[in-house]
Design a protein around this motif. Structure first.
Motif, mmCIF file in Angstrom:
data_model
loop_
_atom_site.group_PDB
_atom_site.id
_atom_site.type_symbol
_atom_site.label_atom_id
_atom_site.label_comp_id
_atom_site.label_asym_id
_atom_site.label_seq_id
_atom_site.Cartn_x
_atom_site.Cartn_y
_atom_site.Cartn_z
ATOM 1 N N LEU A 25 5.180 -3.847 -5.900
ATOM 2 C CA LEU A 25 4.038 -4.759 -5.808
ATOM 3 C C LEU A 25 4.137 -5.592 -4.536
ATOM 4 O O LEU A 25 3.156 -5.817 -3.826
ATOM 5 C CB LEU A 25 4.012 -5.663 -7.044
ATOM 6 N N HIS A 64 3.127 -3.535 -1.681
ATOM 7 C CA HIS A 64 1.678 -3.320 -1.715
ATOM 8 C C HIS A 64 0.957 -4.529 -1.119
ATOM 9 O O HIS A 64 0.067 -4.396 -0.277
ATOM 10 C CB HIS A 64 1.239 -3.107 -3.162
ATOM 11 N N ARG A 65 1.387 -5.727 -1.528
ATOM 12 C CA ARG A 65 0.750 -6.942 -1.010
ATOM 13 C C ARG A 65 0.996 -7.104 0.478
ATOM 14 O O ARG A 65 0.105 -7.495 1.226
ATOM 15 C CB ARG A 65 1.292 -8.167 -1.756
ATOM 16 N N VAL A 111 -1.373 -4.759 2.236
ATOM 17 C CA VAL A 111 -2.762 -5.246 2.178
ATOM 18 C C VAL A 111 -2.967 -6.385 3.173
ATOM 19 O O VAL A 111 -3.944 -6.417 3.929
ATOM 20 C CB VAL A 111 -3.081 -5.725 0.742
ATOM 21 N N PRO A 145 -1.357 -15.149 -6.350
ATOM 22 C CA PRO A 145 0.089 -15.042 -6.619
ATOM 23 C C PRO A 145 0.918 -14.675 -5.383
ATOM 24 O O PRO A 145 2.017 -14.171 -5.528
ATOM 25 C CB PRO A 145 0.172 -13.934 -7.677
ATOM 26 N N LEU A 146 0.447 -14.923 -4.192
ATOM 27 C CA LEU A 146 1.236 -14.627 -2.989
ATOM 28 C C LEU A 146 2.284 -15.723 -2.768
ATOM 29 O O LEU A 146 1.975 -16.894 -2.860
ATOM 30 C CB LEU A 146 0.331 -14.589 -1.755
ATOM 31 N N SER A 192 -1.799 -15.766 -11.579
ATOM 32 C CA SER A 192 -2.386 -14.440 -11.752
ATOM 33 C C SER A 192 -3.428 -14.422 -12.864
ATOM 34 O O SER A 192 -4.114 -13.430 -13.059
ATOM 35 C CB SER A 192 -1.285 -13.411 -12.011
ATOM 36 N N GLU A 251 -14.480 -5.282 2.416
ATOM 37 C CA GLU A 251 -13.114 -5.525 2.892
ATOM 38 C C GLU A 251 -12.533 -6.793 2.276
ATOM 39 O O GLU A 251 -11.355 -6.843 1.932
ATOM 40 C CB GLU A 251 -13.089 -5.609 4.420
ATOM 41 N N ARG A 264 -11.590 -5.818 -1.242
ATOM 42 C CA ARG A 264 -10.371 -4.996 -1.279
ATOM 43 C C ARG A 264 -9.140 -5.850 -1.013
ATOM 44 O O ARG A 264 -8.104 -5.667 -1.628
ATOM 45 C CB ARG A 264 -10.453 -3.886 -0.230
ATOM 46 N N LEU A 265 -9.276 -6.788 -0.094
ATOM 47 C CA LEU A 265 -8.144 -7.660 0.222
ATOM 48 C C LEU A 265 -7.720 -8.452 -1.010
ATOM 49 O O LEU A 265 -6.562 -8.441 -1.409
ATOM 50 C CB LEU A 265 -8.519 -8.616 1.357
ATOM 51 N N TYR A 266 -8.695 -9.130 -1.646
ATOM 52 C CA TYR A 266 -8.321 -9.952 -2.795
ATOM 53 C C TYR A 266 -7.846 -9.089 -3.950
ATOM 54 O O TYR A 266 -6.912 -9.461 -4.668
ATOM 55 C CB TYR A 266 -9.470 -10.880 -3.191
ATOM 56 N N GLY A 305 -6.221 -6.336 -3.636
ATOM 57 C CA GLY A 305 -4.858 -5.952 -3.254
ATOM 58 C C GLY A 305 -3.868 -7.080 -3.495
ATOM 59 O O GLY A 305 -2.763 -6.855 -3.977
ATOM 60 N N ILE A 306 -4.300 -8.290 -3.169
ATOM 61 C CA ILE A 306 -3.413 -9.439 -3.373
ATOM 62 C C ILE A 306 -3.057 -9.581 -4.852
ATOM 63 O O ILE A 306 -1.937 -9.890 -5.213
ATOM 64 C CB ILE A 306 -4.093 -10.730 -2.857
ATOM 65 N N TYR A 307 -4.040 -9.283 -5.713
ATOM 66 C CA TYR A 307 -3.765 -9.392 -7.151
ATOM 67 C C TYR A 307 -3.173 -8.109 -7.703
ATOM 68 O O TYR A 307 -3.139 -7.894 -8.912
ATOM 69 C CB TYR A 307 -5.036 -9.793 -7.905
ATOM 70 N N GLY A 308 -2.747 -7.219 -6.815
ATOM 71 C CA GLY A 308 -1.997 -6.043 -7.243
ATOM 72 C C GLY A 308 -2.839 -4.865 -7.685
ATOM 73 O O GLY A 308 -2.330 -3.919 -8.264
ATOM 74 N N LEU A 309 -4.153 -4.906 -7.428
ATOM 75 C CA LEU A 309 -4.989 -3.765 -7.798
ATOM 76 C C LEU A 309 -4.956 -2.734 -6.687
ATOM 77 O O LEU A 309 -4.930 -3.075 -5.517
ATOM 78 C CB LEU A 309 -6.441 -4.197 -8.016
ATOM 79 N N SER A 310 -4.972 -1.453 -7.060
ATOM 80 C CA SER A 310 -5.050 -0.421 -6.026
ATOM 81 C C SER A 310 -5.666 0.841 -6.610
ATOM 82 O O SER A 310 -5.867 0.964 -7.821
ATOM 83 C CB SER A 310 -3.655 -0.130 -5.462
ATOM 84 N N ALA A 328 -13.113 -13.869 -6.713
ATOM 85 C CA ALA A 328 -12.302 -14.605 -7.682
ATOM 86 C C ALA A 328 -12.305 -13.928 -9.048
ATOM 87 O O ALA A 328 -11.533 -14.291 -9.922
ATOM 88 C CB ALA A 328 -12.813 -16.037 -7.807
#
Lengths: 379, 652
Positions: A5, A8-9, A12, A225-226, B410, B429, B432-434, B436-441, B482
């Motif tokens: 994870l 991945h972050r 991104v 959560p970063l 989270s 974009e 996708r960025l947010y 990705g930050i929350y761990g989605l892919s 959000a």
């Protein structure tokens, strides 16, 4: 949090920084200019050589000897701009900056030399710009003393041209290492490249960070959560990638082909050290960005940081020539260590065995700056 | 023509060949307060700048005092006779100078003689109650005081015309009311004409005449009541159970339905109040009707109706349906979504939040209401885990905020004041960025993006750069960012600043859907009073403390019991009426354009008493009626009382 994870972050966030840069046309143009045209200009500019130095001649003698002496001042080193008859005229040219120097030959020049009396010529040198003035002085001294020794001295002693070889002389045999032809352009281009690397590695992450503060997006990242490391590292990582790419282009497509510079050193090691340098300098940029609020402020702070770094790091003056107190201070400058290591690798084919103190210095400075930035972001 | 101060004919302005304002005409008479009302980007500022002679324009004619403002030279002729206050809090002032130094600077710039300056300055400082802050530097003034000082500085040379660009934006309701009173007083006293712009629809009643602007076009002009008459009809408020079903039913028939807390607000076109109520009752025969009454429409209803008529489609876009309602049950076993106990935040010696406690049940829309600087944003930041509290406890989604900030992060979604989007990235974009930050892919990210885009109706904007999007779209995009990780709690910090009424309605519909169908708990801070009306429950903050904690209806009821009903008097010259009322014991009276509002326990007695009082002083009373209390009335009443209390405390 799993490592997967985390990675991945990191990916991104790094991609996001590269996207920002890709959309910023002005910044892109600046980066391209810095790594190509700017480096080329620095190398091709020959700032430390005397070229076509303008001088004015006030020959009061107008004799065979005086013409012979003046004739020694030839292009490409010198350029006669005027041959005048009254001192006011030459003075005027010096005052207006049209001439760098004036060579004045006295009226009894020929007569004195012929009769074996001592005589003197006068040189007035304008030291507005002291480097060419210094160069002019030393070249002129050499020309005039050679003239005195070879031409006049021989004449006077009655020796023939070939007779000079029978005199006992000390012959100095110079061996110049690492840059056999003393090519200024190699050093100058590399110094400029290192300067560009330094400016960008402080400026780019700092600007990216402050922009987030200005736009308020940093807040959005902080509620996600970063971890603070994941906010900062992607900025540094992406800019390091860009700078390494630029350095590669600059060395292999500008400096090497255009200035015929041999790359004798271990280039992978050089790029590794460069990446390391960029990473630690970026830490300083982030630390600076963390204490200011706007892009304008960060630009001013970066100039404040970068000017002494450039001045003191040994690019313009060797550290040995500096006052003791400053020589101790420069150990804290990452650019000083990078100079030692980078120039060492490229010119002297130094290995890790020789450059490790510089690498150690870079690590310590980088770690401290990074920690400071991190601490500020967390607050 | 001598009575016309400003005459604009077929005005047009292009930026980069894009027409921003097109074919606008208006005229402003002497002594008039003319309002330009419209959302951000409707062209108000450009028009005002052109009138002030500081903006070139492409078509049309602007005459100010009869002088054609078409060149630098002509503009110079009028500049001495006008005052201009640009948009932004204290934008024309110098932060480092004191109040008095600012005034002196502007006076010297305008070459006001020293003696005249002294008397004018004293009078203006007295009227604006800035006297005691004379020596304070401008940057240390509150938003409301900055605007008053800005007004003083643009009036110090006694201009004949004053141009004010959004003077009340970002100013809290109490200071806003204060500002309007002072403005009316000054204009009346000095005989000044004013052109004022505002983004607040509810300020329309402050003006003699208004021009409604939208997308660079003028689409209605006249006295506030004339404009209201353009789209006649009635507003019906209903409370029906289940709310979601009633909403879906009404939405199918009436384009203008808004969920307001537990109520629904419907605008019924072309119907008198009685028949309108009747129709709504009939259409809601399937659900349990608890309450049903009607109101006069507000300007915003008319604005939305006119826009809808113009665009020829449903006013709020593809309607959001709400299939089932989760009824909110407070304090019945289930843990509250947010629980705060004695939260304190100190910044050095300044206490931004002082022992704040409240509880938010799951699925509720909860509002933190307060003026700028009351501590709303600080409170939301503590709960969202950006700012560790100095003391106190809190639980968000059942997790202790002191112990596990990361796991709270989270589970919550957060949208900040500035819609924190990356402007050089496209909408997709950003998403996708947010994500990705929350761990989605991969597939999951794609699925969530599609789902969120559909909910926020952004599909067509996916590949556009964010910086080019209108404010309303940006706001929904920020909300979408959000929502990607399906948070159970949403924190929204002043989410609708700068968004036009249509966008605001759409946004609240989405929030309603999230709350009622998905059970998402929403905590929103705002200083827009009409937004507070949307909340199920409110906490009113003042100086970092919670001073009221109830539903909007309860708050209004409490005010009614304490201070009485709201009486609106329509008169010719409100200023002397106000003074007369004040000297006869009606200290709370406030001016709204040609009307005066006051609170009273006995409506009928007061009407006859006031009528007698006014008529004996030669001031005719045209109309007197009871109007419903708004959240703004509640807010102003409470905060004014607290302010008086504090200043008395300081004096004692």
């Amino acid at each position: 949090m799993t490592f997967h994870l985390w990675l991945h972050r990191l990916r991104v966030m790094t991609r996001k920084e590269l996207l920002h840069l890709g959309r910023d046309t002005a910044l892109l143009l600046f980066i391209i200019y810095g790594f190509t045209i700017d480096v080329y200009m620095a190398g091709a500019g020959f700032p430390f050589e005397l070229r076509n130095a303008p001088f004015v001649l006030l020959d009061n003698d107008r004799s065979e000897f005086s013409r012979e002496l003046a004739g020694n001042f030839q292009p490409p080193l010198f350029q006669l701009v005027a041959d005048v008859t009254v001192p006011e005229m030459s003075q005027n040219l010096l005052d207006r900056g049209k001439a760098l120097a004036e060579l004045e030959i006295p009226p009894d020049f020929y007569e004195s030399l012929r009769t074996g009396r001592q005589t003197e010529v006068r040189m007035n040198i304008s030291a507005t710009d002291n480097v060419p003035a210094l160069l002019f002085t030393s070249y002129a001294e050499q020309i005039i003393s050679n003239y005195g020794f070879e031409t006049v001295g021989m004449h006077h002693s009655g020796l023939s041209e070939s007779g000079i070889t029978t005199l006992p002389v000390v012959d100095d045999q110079l061996r110049i290492w690492f840059n056999a032809n003393l090519e200024d352009s190699w050093f100058m281009a590399l110094v400029e490249l290192f300067t560009i690397i330094s400016i960008l590695s402080i400026m780019l992450p700092a600007a990216a960070f402050v922009r987030e503060k200005e736009k308020g997006t940093i807040e959005q990242l902080r509620v996600s959560p970063l971890s603070p490391v994941l906010i900062i590292v992607p900025k540094i990582l992406s800019m390091t990638m860009v700078i390494i790419g630029g350095t590669f282009v600059s060395i292999f497509f500008v400096i090497q082909p255009l200035f015929d510079m041999p790359l004798s050193g271990n280039m992978p090691l050089f790029f590794l050290v460069t990446a390391f340098y960029v990473f630690s300098t970026a830490g300083i940029g982030i630390a600076a960005a963390s204490i200011v609020r706007t892009q304008g402020q960060v630009a001013m702070l970066v100039i404040l940081l970068i000017m002494p770094m450039l001045l003191l790091s040994g690019s313009w003056t060797p550290p040995e020539a500096m006052p003791d107190i400053i020589r101790i201070c420069i150990i804290a400058l990452p650019l000083y260590h990078y100079f030692e290591a980078g120039l060492g690798i490229i010119f002297r084919d130094a290995g890790l065995g020789q450059i490790w103190p510089s690498v150690l210095g870079l690590s310590i400075i980088g770690a401290l700056a990074f920690q400071f930035g991190l601490w500020r972001v967390q607050r | 023509m001598s009575n016309t101060i400003v005459q604009v004919e077929n005005f047009g302005k292009k930026y980069k060949r894009l027409s921003v304002i097109d074919n606008v005409s208006l005229s402003v008479g002497k002594g008039e307060i003319h309002g330009l009302i419209g959302p951000d980007g409707s062209g108000k500022s450009s028009l005002l700048k052109a009138i002030a002679g500081v903006l070139d324009f492409d078509q049309g004619v602007i005459r100010v005092f009869g002088i054609n403002v078409n060149s630098e030279k002509a503009a110079e002729k009028i500049k001495g006779r006008i005052g201009f206050m640009p948009q932004g809090l204290g934008q024309n002032l110098y932060a480092e100078l004191s109040v008095e130094e600012n005034i002196d600077f502007f006076a010297q710039l305008r070459r006001v003689p020293q003696k005249v300056l002294e008397t004018r300055k004293a009078r203006l400082l007295e009227m604006t109650r800035l006297e005691q802050f004379k020596g304070r530097s401008m940057k240390h003034l509150s938003g409301g005081m900055k605007q008053k000082l800005g007004l003083v500085c643009s009036l110090i040379h006694h201009p004949e015309l004053v141009i004010l660009d959004e003077p009340t934006t970002g100013v809290d309701p109490v200071s806003r009311r204060d500002f309007w009173v002072i403005l009316s007083q000054l204009l009346e006293e000095f005989g000044i004409t004013a052109v004022v712009s505002t983004a607040y629809m509810d300020e329309a009643s402050r003006f003699h005449r208004v021009s409604l602007m939208y997308n660079g076009k003028l689409f209605a002009q006249g006295r506030p009541e004339e404009i209201r008459a353009l789209a006649s009809g009635s507003v019906v408020i209903v409370r029906a159970l289940p709310q979601a079903e009633a909403f879906t039913t009404l939405k199918a028939r009436y384009p203008q339905v808004q969920p307001i807390g537990h109520h629904l607000r419907v605008f019924v076109r072309d119907k008198e109040p009685g028949p309108a109520e009747e129709i709504i009752r009939n259409s809601l025969s399937d659900v349990q009707l608890e309450e049903c009454y009607s109101l006069e429409p507000e300007l915003e209803d008319v604005f939305v109706a006119l826009l809808a008529g113009r665009n020829g489609h449903n006013s709020t876009g593809p309607g959001i349906t709400v299939r089932k309602t989760r009824e909110i049950k407070a304090g019945e076993g289930s843990d509250p979504a947010i629980w705060a106990k004695d939260l304190v935040q100190d910044f050095g010696a300044f206490r931004a939040v002082d022992r704040l406690s409240f509880e938010v049940p799951q699925g509720e829309i909860f509002g933190l209401l307060g003026a700028n600087g009351a501590g709303k944003t600080t409170a939301i930041k503590m709960l969202a885990g950006i700012l560790p509290p100095s003391s106190g406890d809190g639980r968000v989604a059942g997790i202790d905020m002191r112990k596990a900030v990361q796991s709270i992060k989270s589970r919550v979604g957060y949208m900040s004041q500035a819609f924190s989007l990356y402007e050089d990235l496209t909408a997709l974009e950003n998403l996708r960025l947010y994500g990705g930050i929350y761990g989605l892919s991969g597939g999951l990210l794609k699925e969530r993006i599609a789902e969120t885009l559909a909910l926020t109706d952004l599909q067509e904007h996916g590949s556009e750069l964010t910086q080019g999007l209108p404010m309303g779209v940006r706001q929904r995009l920020a909300l979408a960012c959000a929502l990607l990780h399906r948070p159970s709690i949403l924190f929204l910090d002043e989410p609708t600043s700068g968004v036009d009424p249509l966008g605001r309605r759409r946004f609240w519909e989405i929030l309603f859907h999230l709350s009622r169908e998905k059970g998402v708990t929403i905590l929103v801070t705002t200083h827009y009073m009409n937004e507070a009306e949307h909340c199920d429950h409110l906490v009113l903050m003042y100086a970092g403390c919670s001073v009221a904690d109830a539903t909007p209806a309860e708050m209004k009821r409490a005010l009614q019991e304490e201070a009485g009903d709201l009486l609106e008097l329509t008169v010719d010259r409100p200023m002397p009426v106000l003074e007369l009322l004040a000297s006869n014991g009606f200290g709370d009276a406030a001016i709204f354009g040609n009307c005066v509002h006051l609170l009273t326990h006995s409506i009928d007695e007061t009407i006859s008493g006031v009528r007698l009082l006014l008529e004996s002083n030669g001031l005719p009373l045209h109309k007197a009626r009871k109007i419903p209390l708004s959240m703004e009335d509640v807010f102003v009443y409470r905060v004014t009382a607290l302010e008086q209390h504090t200043s008395e405390g300081q004096l004692a």
